[in-house]
Design a protein around this motif. Structure first.
Motif, PDB file in Angstrom:
ATOM      1  N   CYS A  55       0.850  -1.139  -0.180  1.00 32.13           N
ATOM      2  CA  CYS A  55      -0.096  -0.065  -0.003  1.00 32.13           C
ATOM      3  C   CYS A  55       0.862   1.354  -0.217  1.00 32.13           C
ATOM      4  CB  CYS A  55      -0.622   0.316   0.548  1.00 32.13           C
ATOM      5  SG  CYS A  55      -0.022   0.394   2.470  1.00 32.13           S
ATOM      6  N   GLY A  56       2.251   1.144   0.528  1.00 29.39           N
ATOM      7  CA  GLY A  56       2.690   2.658   0.618  1.00 29.39           C
ATOM      8  C   GLY A  56       3.590   2.907  -0.638  1.00 29.39           C
ATOM      9  N   TRP A  60       0.054   9.348  -0.534  1.00 34.49           N
ATOM     10  CA  TRP A  60      -1.322   9.160   0.325  1.00 34.49           C
ATOM     11  C   TRP A  60      -1.440  10.365   1.099  1.00 34.49           C
ATOM     12  CZ3 TRP A  60      -3.175   4.891   2.911  1.00 34.49           C
ATOM     13  CH2 TRP A  60      -3.066   3.276   2.993  1.00 34.49           C
ATOM     14  N   GLY A  87       7.952   4.310   7.772  1.00 31.32           N
ATOM     15  CA  GLY A  87       7.191   4.399   6.849  1.00 31.32           C
ATOM     16  C   GLY A  87       7.299   4.933   5.457  1.00 31.32           C
ATOM     17  N   ALA A  88       8.240   5.036   4.622  1.00 32.32           N
ATOM     18  CA  ALA A  88       8.266   5.887   3.406  1.00 32.32           C
ATOM     19  C   ALA A  88       7.310   6.012   2.671  1.00 32.32           C
ATOM     20  CB  ALA A  88       9.055   6.362   3.545  1.00 32.32           C
ATOM     21  N   GLY A  89       6.769   4.227   2.496  1.00 28.96           N
ATOM     22  CA  GLY A  89       6.392   4.447   1.279  1.00 28.96           C
ATOM     23  C   GLY A  89       7.209   4.258   0.088  1.00 28.96           C
ATOM     24  N   ASP A 112      11.382   1.672   5.573  1.00 23.05           N
ATOM     25  CA  ASP A 112      10.363   0.851   4.985  1.00 23.05           C
ATOM     26  C   ASP A 112      10.690  -0.888   4.898  1.00 23.05           C
ATOM     27  OD1 ASP A 112       7.268  -0.173   4.335  1.00 23.05           O
ATOM     28  OD2 ASP A 112       6.755   2.389   3.395  1.00 23.05           O
ATOM     29  N   ASN A 139      11.890  -2.576  10.457  1.00 21.71           N
ATOM     30  CA  ASN A 139      10.308  -2.817  10.490  1.00 21.71           C
ATOM     31  C   ASN A 139      10.313  -2.305  11.787  1.00 21.71           C
ATOM     32  OD1 ASN A 139       9.856  -4.689   8.200  1.00 21.71           O
ATOM     33  ND2 ASN A 139      11.284  -5.990   9.062  1.00 21.71           N
ATOM     34  N   TRP A 140       9.388  -2.455  12.201  1.00 23.09           N
ATOM     35  CA  TRP A 140       8.626  -1.434  13.219  1.00 23.09           C
ATOM     36  C   TRP A 140       8.569  -2.624  14.296  1.00 23.09           C
ATOM     37  CZ3 TRP A 140       3.325   0.975  10.524  1.00 23.09           C
ATOM     38  CH2 TRP A 140       3.538   2.075   9.922  1.00 23.09           C
ATOM     39  N   ALA A 159       4.153   9.621   8.337  1.00 23.75           N
ATOM     40  CA  ALA A 159       2.548   9.572   7.820  1.00 23.75           C
ATOM     41  C   ALA A 159       2.507   8.868   7.216  1.00 23.75           C
ATOM     42  CB  ALA A 159       2.912  11.243   6.172  1.00 23.75           C
ATOM     43  N   ASP A 160       0.794   8.581   7.743  1.00 22.71           N
ATOM     44  CA  ASP A 160      -0.508   7.745   7.025  1.00 22.71           C
ATOM     45  C   ASP A 160       0.415   6.291   7.287  1.00 22.71           C
ATOM     46  OD1 ASP A 160      -2.698   7.500   6.193  1.00 22.71           O
ATOM     47  OD2 ASP A 160      -2.502   9.000   4.383  1.00 22.71           O
TER      48      ASP A 160
HETATM   49  C1  LIG Z   1      -0.062   4.025   4.566  1.00 19.10           C
HETATM   50  S1  LIG Z   1       1.606   4.245   3.452  1.00 19.10           S
HETATM   51  C2  LIG Z   1       2.311   5.691   3.480  1.00 19.10           C
HETATM   52  C3  LIG Z   1       3.526   6.009   3.262  1.00 19.10           C
HETATM   53  C4  LIG Z   1       3.822   6.952   3.070  1.00 19.10           C
HETATM   54  N1  LIG Z   1       4.230   7.702   4.621  1.00 19.10           N
HETATM   55  C5  LIG Z   1       2.822   8.227   2.560  1.00 19.10           C
HETATM   56  O1  LIG Z   1       2.234   9.079   2.902  1.00 19.10           O
HETATM   57  O2  LIG Z   1       3.179   8.646   1.416  1.00 19.10           O
HETATM   58  C6  LIG Z   1       1.936   3.025   4.980  1.00 19.10           C
HETATM   59  C7  LIG Z   1       3.605   2.641   5.022  1.00 19.10           C
HETATM   60  O3  LIG Z   1       3.439   2.016   5.885  1.00 19.10           O
HETATM   61  C8  LIG Z   1       4.749   0.709   6.046  1.00 19.10           C
HETATM   62  N2  LIG Z   1       4.776  -0.128   7.189  1.00 19.10           N
HETATM   63  C9  LIG Z   1       3.309  -1.103   7.629  1.00 19.10           C
HETATM   64  N3  LIG Z   1       4.062  -1.458   8.612  1.00 19.10           N
HETATM   65  C10 LIG Z   1       4.760  -1.522   9.015  1.00 19.10           C
HETATM   66  C11 LIG Z   1       6.247  -1.971   9.829  1.00 19.10           C
HETATM   67  N4  LIG Z   1       5.372  -2.710  10.616  1.00 19.10           N
HETATM   68  N5  LIG Z   1       7.237  -1.813   9.914  1.00 19.10           N
HETATM   69  C12 LIG Z   1       7.737  -1.266   8.880  1.00 19.10           C
HETATM   70  N6  LIG Z   1       6.695   0.125   7.636  1.00 19.10           N
HETATM   71  C13 LIG Z   1       5.274  -0.186   7.679  1.00 19.10           C
HETATM   72  C14 LIG Z   1       3.848   0.553   4.947  1.00 19.10           C
HETATM   73  O4  LIG Z   1       5.027  -0.786   4.057  1.00 19.10           O
HETATM   74  C15 LIG Z   1       3.811   1.138   3.899  1.00 19.10           C
HETATM   75  O5  LIG Z   1       4.767   1.977   3.026  1.00 19.10           O
END
Ligand SMILES: C[S@@+](CC[C@H](N)C(=O)[O-])C[C@H]1O[C@@H](n2cnc3c(N)ncnc32)[C@H](O)[C@@H]1O
Length: 235
Positions: A55-56, A60, A87-89, A112, A139-140, A159-160
């Motif tokens: 989804c990243g 967003w 979570g940079a996407g 991410d 990874n969080w 963000a998001d």
């Molecule tokens: C909704 S997207 C937002 C992407 C970007 N920050 C934006 O605003 O366009 C959330 C991001 O969080 C990352 N993410 C989700 N769970 C995660 C985890 N456990 N560890 C690291 N990243 C994570 C996803 O891979 C995704 O890229």
């Protein structure tokens, strides 16, 4: 109990909307977008979007709000900061900062999950930012790498990142770990409230951090879309 009586388990999917869940962004075909944040970036940032890695892979709304906020209000301070994005996407926030600052004294880290690494790298090179920006897996909830520990980020961008309840404690853990490494750090945190549960994240954050809603001239506009912009700092 037979299958008809059993309520379906609430599987998380951006396409599975509960009744208290506002729609997530629509799926788009892969492609490259250009954004200049109403002229705040002299030359637009190019962002490849592709949902095949997760989804990243698309832009967003909170990412757009946070990127613009950082450019508009913090450009000077960011030049000497040690910056890390969670979570940079595709990297919209960090790349906007890297492109919009006249100089960066330290490398900026986009982080991410491993699936997003190729897209982060692609967007770094699409904008010729290889000398300023590094893409890393973070990874969080997992221990911070030696590289991140040594970087000691004092500006953290997110963000998001609030959209999947099981990940809330993991994200909180990582934010806490980062503030333990650099107690004077500021976390810039922007999220869109889609479900009632999202406010639980904020409630938990308030127990751990000083949470401050921050000013932005666009707030009357983005708050109508349930977007919130905060800083989290150490209590
Ligand atoms: C909704 S997207 C937002 C992407 C970007 N920050 C934006 O605003 O366009 C959330 C991001 O969080 C990352 N993410 C989700 N769970 C995660 C985890 N456990 N560890 C690291 N990243 C994570 C996803 O891979 C995704 O890229």
């Amino acid at each position: 109990m037979d299958d008809k009586e059993r309520s379906p388990s609430p599987e998380f999917s951006p396409l599975a909307f509960g009744e208290d869940l506002a729609p997530l962004p629509e799926y788009k075909a892969a492609g490259t977008t250009e954004v200049d944040f109403s002229g705040l970036l002299g030359e637009p940032l190019k962002l490849h979007e592709d949902l095949k890695s997760g989804c990243g892979g698309q832009l967003w709304p909170a990412g757009m709000v946070l990127a613009k906020h950082m450019l508009r209000y913090h450009r000077e301070r960011l030049q000497s900061a040690r910056i890390l994005e969670l979570g940079a996407g595709g990297g919209v926030v960090g790349l906007t900062v890297a492109k919009g600052c006249a100089r960066l004294d330290h490398p900026l880290y986009l982080t991410d999950m491993v699936e997003m690494e190729p897209l982060m790298r692609q967007n770094i090179s699409l904008n010729g930012l290889e000398d300023r920006v590094k893409a890393r897996v973070l990874n969080w909830g997992e221990p911070l790498s030696q590289e991140v520990l040594e970087h000691k980020p004092n500006i953290i961008l997110a963000a998001d990142c609030v959209y999947f309840e099981p990940a809330f404690p993991l994200l909180l853990q990582t934010l806490q770990d980062l503030l333990a490494v650099e107690p004077s750090a500021t976390i810039f945190f922007c999220f869109k409230k889609r479900r009632r549960a999202d406010m639980q994240f904020l409630k938990a954050a308030r127990k751990t951090f000083t949470v401050t809603e921050i000013e932005d001239e666009d707030r009357p506009v983005f708050s109508r879309d349930c977007l919130f912009l905060y800083t989290f700092t150490r209590k």
